[in-house]
Each structure stands twice: as C-alpha cells, then as structure tokens.
Design an enzyme around this catalytic site. Structure first.
Site, mmCIF file in Angstrom:
data_model
loop_
_atom_site.group_PDB
_atom_site.id
_atom_site.type_symbol
_atom_site.label_atom_id
_atom_site.label_comp_id
_atom_site.label_asym_id
_atom_site.label_seq_id
_atom_site.Cartn_x
_atom_site.Cartn_y
_atom_site.Cartn_z
ATOM 1 N N CYS A 1 3.254 -2.988 3.956
ATOM 2 C CA CYS A 1 2.417 -1.835 4.300
ATOM 3 C C CYS A 1 3.181 -1.035 5.348
ATOM 4 O O CYS A 1 4.398 -1.206 5.480
ATOM 5 C CB CYS A 1 1.020 -2.263 4.761
ATOM 6 S SG CYS A 1 0.944 -3.169 6.316
ATOM 7 N N THR B 1 3.133 -1.066 8.680
ATOM 8 C CA THR B 1 3.660 -1.918 9.760
ATOM 9 C C THR B 1 3.917 -3.350 9.313
ATOM 10 O O THR B 1 4.567 -4.102 10.040
ATOM 11 C CB THR B 1 2.650 -1.990 10.912
ATOM 12 O OG1 THR B 1 1.414 -2.516 10.378
ATOM 13 C CG2 THR B 1 2.391 -0.615 11.520
ATOM 14 N N HIS C 1 10.865 -23.188 9.053
ATOM 15 C CA HIS C 1 9.881 -23.876 9.900
ATOM 16 C C HIS C 1 8.443 -23.696 9.413
ATOM 17 O O HIS C 1 7.643 -24.615 9.527
ATOM 18 C CB HIS C 1 9.975 -23.360 11.348
ATOM 19 C CG HIS C 1 11.197 -23.845 12.071
ATOM 20 N ND1 HIS C 1 11.375 -23.704 13.431
ATOM 21 C CD2 HIS C 1 12.320 -24.473 11.611
ATOM 22 C CE1 HIS C 1 12.541 -24.238 13.790
ATOM 23 N NE2 HIS C 1 13.141 -24.686 12.697
ATOM 24 N N HIS D 1 7.914 -30.075 11.004
ATOM 25 C CA HIS D 1 7.293 -28.787 10.658
ATOM 26 C C HIS D 1 6.149 -28.976 9.670
ATOM 27 O O HIS D 1 5.161 -28.246 9.700
ATOM 28 C CB HIS D 1 8.346 -27.830 10.102
ATOM 29 C CG HIS D 1 9.492 -27.642 11.030
ATOM 30 N ND1 HIS D 1 9.347 -27.048 12.265
ATOM 31 C CD2 HIS D 1 10.789 -28.016 10.940
ATOM 32 C CE1 HIS D 1 10.518 -27.048 12.895
ATOM 33 N NE2 HIS D 1 11.398 -27.633 12.108
ATOM 34 N N ASP E 1 0.867 -1.181 0.000
ATOM 35 C CA ASP E 1 0.000 0.000 0.000
ATOM 36 C C ASP E 1 0.906 1.234 0.000
ATOM 37 O O ASP E 1 2.130 1.132 -0.199
ATOM 38 C CB ASP E 1 -0.995 -0.039 1.182
ATOM 39 C CG ASP E 1 -0.342 0.243 2.531
ATOM 40 O OD1 ASP E 1 0.911 0.337 2.597
ATOM 41 O OD2 ASP E 1 -1.087 0.383 3.524
HETATM 42 C C1 RB5 Z 1 -1.915 2.931 6.349
HETATM 43 O O1 RB5 Z 1 -1.950 4.192 6.910
HETATM 44 C C2 RB5 Z 1 -1.511 1.897 7.383
HETATM 45 O O2 RB5 Z 1 -2.570 1.687 8.263
HETATM 46 C C3 RB5 Z 1 -1.110 0.617 6.697
HETATM 47 O O3 RB5 Z 1 -0.031 0.847 5.852
HETATM 48 C C4 RB5 Z 1 -0.663 -0.513 7.598
HETATM 49 O O4 RB5 Z 1 0.299 -0.082 8.508
HETATM 50 C C5 RB5 Z 1 -1.724 -1.294 8.227
HETATM 51 O O5 RB5 Z 1 -1.498 -2.292 8.922
#
Ligand code: RB5
Length: 148
Positions: free
Chosen positions: A64, A66, A97, A132, A7
C-alpha cells in the site's frame, strides 16, 4: 506460487514486482488492484492472506502507500505473519527469525530498485527455526488467547 496484492497507493510498485516475476519466471497470482483508482487496502490484504492460509499460495506480497495499513489488516488473519520492510536487513530477518509469510512494502516509501532487492532477500532467506520457533509458538498462543 506467490500471492500479490496492493491498493492504489501500492499499485505502481506491485506492477514493478509483477513484471520482475514475469522476467524471472517466478509464479504468482495477482489479486489486484488493477489500476490507480482509489480502493480500500483491507480488501486486498484479506484476499492475499486467505490465499496464503488456505495453501493456495505459498506466501504473499502486499503493497500500500506506506505498507502499514495493509500489514495491519493482513496480520488480523490467524497464522499470518506479515512484515512491513523498507530495508534489506529487515527483509532477511523477517524470514530467518519471524518466518514472515507475507512481505509488505510501501509504494510511496521506497523506490523500485530497493523494493526488488527486498523481495529477493526475503524470497531467498530461510527460516532458522530453533529458538525462533518457540517465539512464533508464543505468538500463536496470543492468537488463541483472543479466540483467533
Ligand atoms: C491510501 O491513501 C493509503 O492510506 C494507503 O495506501 C496506506 O498507506 C495505508 O496504510
């Protein structure tokens, strides 16, 4: 062939990975996003997950902000084992694993140098099978129990 997707929160890091693959001659298919404009990570998780499950691509990388949301979404597709990694140790064992077929990372969590080390570790590791595989079979049983 590696499916790549992100994203807007992962766009910059996806570009780093994409250019690294260009330099190394590693084949990939880029499913976007293609700018920093705000988009919804489940859309890209689904495209990459379906490319892996269909066999169009051997494995995938999703990024993304996080790595959390995009891994949660990808793991909804039966047969996908998406692992969100922020360190090299986890990347190695995600393959050895867990036979993770999608690597997820957080573009706002880790820097480009560490990300490329994580990518290399995951690409070069091999699933160890044995005990595994039995555990992966149990994950498949959970999918079946819930009609997925
Ligand atoms: C987008 O702002 C953010 O929420 C997305 O990139 C991600 O971190 C979601 O888990």
């Amino acid at each position: 062939m590696i499916a790549l997707g992100s994203d807007h929160g992962g766009y910059d890091l996806k570009e780093v990975v994409r250019k690294y693959f260009d330099k190394k001659g590693i084949a990939y298919k880029d499913f976007g996003t293609f700018s920093s404009e705000s988009v919804d990570y489940p859309d890209f998780a689904l495209m990459v997950a379906e490319a892996v499950i269909s066999g169009e691509c051997d494995r995938g990388i999703l990024i993304c902000g996080t790595g959390i949301g995009i891994s949660i979404a990808a793991n909804k597709v039966p047969g996908i084992r998406a692992a969100n990694c922020s360190d090299v140790f986890s990347a190695k064992y995600a393959k050895e694993h867990n036979n993770a077929n999608i690597l997820c990372m957080g573009g706002r969590v880790i820097g480009p140098g560490l990300a490329l080390m994580i990518v290399d570790e995951w690409l070069n590791a091999e699933f160890q099978g044995g005990r595994h595989q039995k555990r992966l079979d149990k994950i498949k049983d959970i999918e079946k129990k819930y009609g997925r």
